[in-house]
Motif scaffolding. Structure first.
Motif, PDB file in Angstrom:
ATOM      1  N   UNK A 328       0.825  -1.216   0.000  1.00  0.00           N
ATOM      2  CA  UNK A 328       0.000   0.000   0.000  1.00  0.00           C
ATOM      3  C   UNK A 328       0.853   1.257   0.000  1.00  0.00           C
ATOM      4  N   UNK A 329       2.121   1.127   0.425  1.00  0.00           N
ATOM      5  CA  UNK A 329       3.038   2.271   0.450  1.00  0.00           C
ATOM      6  C   UNK A 329       4.093   2.114  -0.650  1.00  0.00           C
ATOM      7  N   UNK A 330       4.656   3.227  -1.133  1.00  0.00           N
ATOM      8  CA  UNK A 330       5.726   3.127  -2.128  1.00  0.00           C
ATOM      9  C   UNK A 330       6.920   2.347  -1.562  1.00  0.00           C
ATOM     10  N   UNK A 331       7.598   1.623  -2.431  1.00  0.00           N
ATOM     11  CA  UNK A 331       8.763   0.860  -1.998  1.00  0.00           C
ATOM     12  C   UNK A 331       9.941   1.797  -1.733  1.00  0.00           C
ATOM     13  N   UNK A 332      10.878   1.353  -0.883  1.00  0.00           N
ATOM     14  CA  UNK A 332      12.081   2.180  -0.641  1.00  0.00           C
ATOM     15  C   UNK A 332      12.851   2.425  -1.936  1.00  0.00           C
ATOM     16  N   UNK A 333      13.620   3.488  -1.945  1.00  0.00           N
ATOM     17  CA  UNK A 333      14.477   3.773  -3.094  1.00  0.00           C
ATOM     18  C   UNK A 333      15.483   2.632  -3.297  1.00  0.00           C
ATOM     19  N   UNK A 334      15.810   2.387  -4.552  1.00  0.00           N
ATOM     20  CA  UNK A 334      16.787   1.352  -4.873  1.00  0.00           C
ATOM     21  C   UNK A 334      18.186   1.863  -4.529  1.00  0.00           C
ATOM     22  N   UNK A 335      18.932   1.123  -3.690  1.00  0.00           N
ATOM     23  CA  UNK A 335      20.297   1.567  -3.348  1.00  0.00           C
ATOM     24  C   UNK A 335      21.189   1.652  -4.587  1.00  0.00           C
ATOM     25  N   UNK A 336      22.212   2.467  -4.493  1.00  0.00           N
ATOM     26  CA  UNK A 336      23.142   2.603  -5.616  1.00  0.00           C
ATOM     27  C   UNK A 336      23.948   1.315  -5.791  1.00  0.00           C
ATOM     28  N   UNK A 337      24.451   1.138  -7.000  1.00  0.00           N
ATOM     29  CA  UNK A 337      25.213  -0.069  -7.335  1.00  0.00           C
ATOM     30  C   UNK A 337      26.647   0.076  -6.845  1.00  0.00           C
ATOM     31  N   UNK A 338      27.210  -1.023  -6.343  1.00  0.00           N
ATOM     32  CA  UNK A 338      28.617  -1.027  -5.948  1.00  0.00           C
ATOM     33  C   UNK A 338      29.490  -0.874  -7.199  1.00  0.00           C
ATOM     34  N   UNK A 339      30.479  -0.015  -7.111  1.00  0.00           N
ATOM     35  CA  UNK A 339      31.387   0.166  -8.234  1.00  0.00           C
ATOM     36  C   UNK A 339      32.284  -1.056  -8.395  1.00  0.00           C
ATOM     37  N   UNK A 340      32.542  -1.414  -9.654  1.00  0.00           N
ATOM     38  CA  UNK A 340      33.474  -2.501  -9.953  1.00  0.00           C
ATOM     39  C   UNK A 340      34.674  -1.921 -10.705  1.00  0.00           C
ATOM     40  N   UNK A 341      35.784  -2.618 -10.612  1.00  0.00           N
ATOM     41  CA  UNK A 341      36.985  -2.109 -11.255  1.00  0.00           C
ATOM     42  C   UNK A 341      37.786  -3.263 -11.853  1.00  0.00           C
ATOM     43  N   UNK A 342      38.195  -3.102 -13.107  1.00  0.00           N
ATOM     44  CA  UNK A 342      39.096  -4.070 -13.736  1.00  0.00           C
ATOM     45  C   UNK A 342      40.526  -3.655 -13.410  1.00  0.00           C
ATOM     46  N   UNK A 343      41.140  -4.327 -12.469  1.00  0.00           N
ATOM     47  CA  UNK A 343      42.519  -4.013 -12.116  1.00  0.00           C
ATOM     48  C   UNK A 343      43.451  -4.303 -13.300  1.00  0.00           C
ATOM     49  N   UNK A 344      44.593  -3.673 -13.307  1.00  0.00           N
ATOM     50  CA  UNK A 344      45.581  -3.949 -14.348  1.00  0.00           C
ATOM     51  C   UNK A 344      46.110  -5.377 -14.181  1.00  0.00           C
ATOM     52  N   UNK A 345      46.483  -6.018 -15.283  1.00  0.00           N
ATOM     53  CA  UNK A 345      47.060  -7.366 -15.169  1.00  0.00           C
ATOM     54  C   UNK A 345      48.286  -7.358 -14.250  1.00  0.00           C
TER      55      UNK A 345
END
Length: 603
Positions: A328-345
């Motif tokens: 009956x109430x609006x859902x909570x805001x969607x949390x932000x996405x965790x950042x991902x990182x491609x490390x250097x080889x």
């Protein structure tokens, strides 16, 4: 203590606190998610419109040695359930003792198998006594979290899918009484697939069903068994798990949401298994065996609404739209996405032969081969996981026959030179002739104990019987424990590591340094050019890698890295590349749609 009425199933609709209540649930296993991410995953669950968390409890992690309990740090069950309550979620607890979960031995401790007469999941005294001891500890942890104590746990499941096992009619009453006698008074549930539904119940517990398709009138069958009772799909399979050497299983979002929508339209409660699968870190993956042994992969992505690293999928957004209609109430805001990182080889710097690490392990000498569980290691609890090296002396070559007594896979060495592999399919090798006494080595890997089916009592690992050379059984073994616990990985620093320009002798450990100059982020490790082994980051076991796929990566959570230098050790059995790569996205390999598979394969 709460005087308000807890969850009740005495009518077609559940009631909680005396009011109609629909369980909109999802499964997230705390033991498959880094503790630093528990809150993130649970907030995303709330934002999707779910009101109830369900989780299994893995006995084998909480009691790794008999009488030695661990409910701390990554295994702090009390903290996990309390966090769920803080975030506004109810909890359905599934404490086992058996949980399945594509987890080694279905969550049962391997030290139970030291008893040659062990009968798992029965009232056999050796099993019942161990369960009682475990429940004494577990219930002391969870009892203050029950609804009647003001906590979030509104229901407790009695065992798991016993109808598919059903070998002792006294077993389920024994377990229910074990919970009740220790003061658990919340609603009891059982959980079975359609075929096991008739055999898995216990008086005084609500039956629930596990399924992916609405076939064979499954929900109507459940309703007919329990007239005037609330209906629930305890496991609605949102995807499926993977095994090594086959394709990655997917379940199209539109197909999944169509079934969920119909379940909700029928006013049935639901729990999504999995809402977020996570990762089977370390050596904890299980296996399946319906005539052919198939170990499961490290990733437990499950094609779930939240991906392995907690990212949103199409399923998540479609489900959020659907579940929002039941609020009956609006859902909570969607949390932000965790950042991902491609490390250097990164480049491999050093290597250490397995043979040069053996002085850092425990060893045992025995006239006959001894299976892992019955070795006198770990305070006489045996060896649970990893590899075991069996060495003996031979004086000639010839035909080596395993008699199918290797569990599950052995690299065979003559004088430390690899001569082949023995497993369930290959049970015979020809050994070369040599002069004088020669060391024969069998490096046996426990690839994962079966977690479902009738063969649980047969899941001893290592060498489980005689190995024959020219029809004579091998004798007089030196046996090394290579369970590769964190303490062993730390001891490797004192080994005689060799520079990378020297040719490695396999199997070997390979070491590299990953330098992180920003706050660490999630990444995916890739090992093209490598073959098979295990990866450790700062002593943490990320899991197994194997070039046969489908999984072509290992998830490396940001919280397990630190700013500055990070130690990466790869144990590799057969073939190594000089570098390790990283990506910002996983590679699950080729896919198979589970909706196109025969229905029987999903039972």
């Amino acid at each position: 203590m709460s005087s308000v009425e807890g969850l009740r199933a005495t009518s077609s609709q559940f009631t909680l606190e005396g009011e109609p209540f629909r369980i909109l649930g999802g499964s997230i296993h705390y033991f498959r998610v880094p503790r630093a991410y528990w809150k993130d995953r649970l907030l995303k669950m709330r934002a999707c419109g779910l009101n109830t968390l369900s989780t299994y409890v893995p006995w084998n992690l909480h009691e790794p040695e008999r009488g030695m309990f661990n409910f701390h740090e990554e295994l702090d069950l009390k903290a996990y359930i309390s966090l769920a309550a803080e975030l506004g979620l109810w909890v359905v607890l599934r404490p086992g003792p058996y949980i399945c979960a594509e987890w080694d031995l279905g969550g049962l401790p391997s030290w139970l198998l030291r008893d040659e007469g062990m009968q798992l999941r029965t009232t056999y005294p050796g099993f019942a006594d161990a369960v009682n001891s475990y429940f004494d500890k577990l219930i002391s942890v969870i009892k203050p979290l029950m609804f009647e104590q003001g906590g979030p746990i509104i229901a407790v499941q009695v065992e798991n899918e016993y109808g598919s096992y059903s070998q002792d009619e006294d077993y389920m009453p024994f377990l229910k009484n074990s919970l009740e006698s220790r003061g658990i008074n919340e609603l009891f549930l059982t959980s079975d697939n359609w075929e096991g539904l008739r055999y898995g119940g216990v008086e005084g517990a609500l039956k629930t069903i596990n399924l992916q398709r609405l076939s064979f009138g499954a929900i109507q069958s459940l309703a007919d068994m329990q007239p005037e009772k609330s209906l629930m799909v305890m496991e609605y399979w949102s995807g499926w798990f993977d095994v090594w050497g086959e394709h990655h299983h997917i379940f199209r979002a539109e197909d999944m949401v169509a079934v969920v929508s119909e379940i909700l339209q029928r006013e049935v409660s639901i729990n999504l298994y999995m809402f977020h699968g996570g990762t089977t870190f370390g050596f904890m993956n299980g296996a399946m065996d319906f005539g052919t042994y198939k170990p499961q992969v490290t990733s437990y992505d499950y094609d779930a609404p939240l991906s392995e690293d907690g990212d949103y999928t199409v399923k998540y957004h479609l489900l959020r739209d659907l579940f929002s209609q039941y609020h009956s109430e609006p859902l909570p805001e969607v949390p932000s996405v965790q950042e991902r990182r491609a490390q250097q080889p990164i480049v491999i710097q050093q290597h250490l032969s397995l043979w040069d690490s053996l002085h850092l392990t425990e060893l045992h000498r025995s006239h006959k081969a001894v299976n892992m569980e019955n070795l006198p290691f770990n305070n006489d609890n045996g060896q649970s996981y990893g590899y075991t090296l069996y060495e003996t002396t031979i004086t000639c070559g010839g035909i080596l026959n395993s008699k199918n007594n290797i569990r599950d896979r052995a690299l065979v060495f003559v004088g430390k030179q690899s001569v082949g592999t023995l497993d369930y399919k290959t049970q015979e090798l020809t050994l070369p002739d040599g002069k004088g006494d020669i060391t024969l080595g069998l490096l046996v890997e426990n690839c994962g104990r079966v977690n479902y089916g009738k063969v649980l009592d047969e899941q001893r690992k290592g060498l489980v019987g005689d190995i024959l050379l020219n029809n004579c059984p091998l004798r007089d073994f030196t046996i090394y424990c290579l369970d590769m616990k964190k303490s062993f990985i730390n001891r490797l620093s004192s080994g005689q590591w060799k520079p990378v320009h020297q040719q490695p002798s396999f199997p070997a450990f390979f070491q590299a340094k990953l330098c992180v100059d920003n706050p660490p982020r999630d990444t995916f490790m890739r090992l093209p050019g490598w073959c098979k082994g295990v990866v450790f980051v700062n002593g943490q076991n990320l899991g197994r890698h194997w070039s046969i796929g489908p999984q072509q990566f290992l998830y490396l959570p940001g919280p397990w890295l630190r700013i500055g230098e990070n130690q990466i050790i790869v144990f590799e059995e057969q073939r190594a590349d000089g570098k390790i790569l990283f990506a910002s996205n996983p590679d699950h390999g080729k896919t198979t749609d589970v909706y196109k598979l025969p229905f029987c394969t999903l039972l």
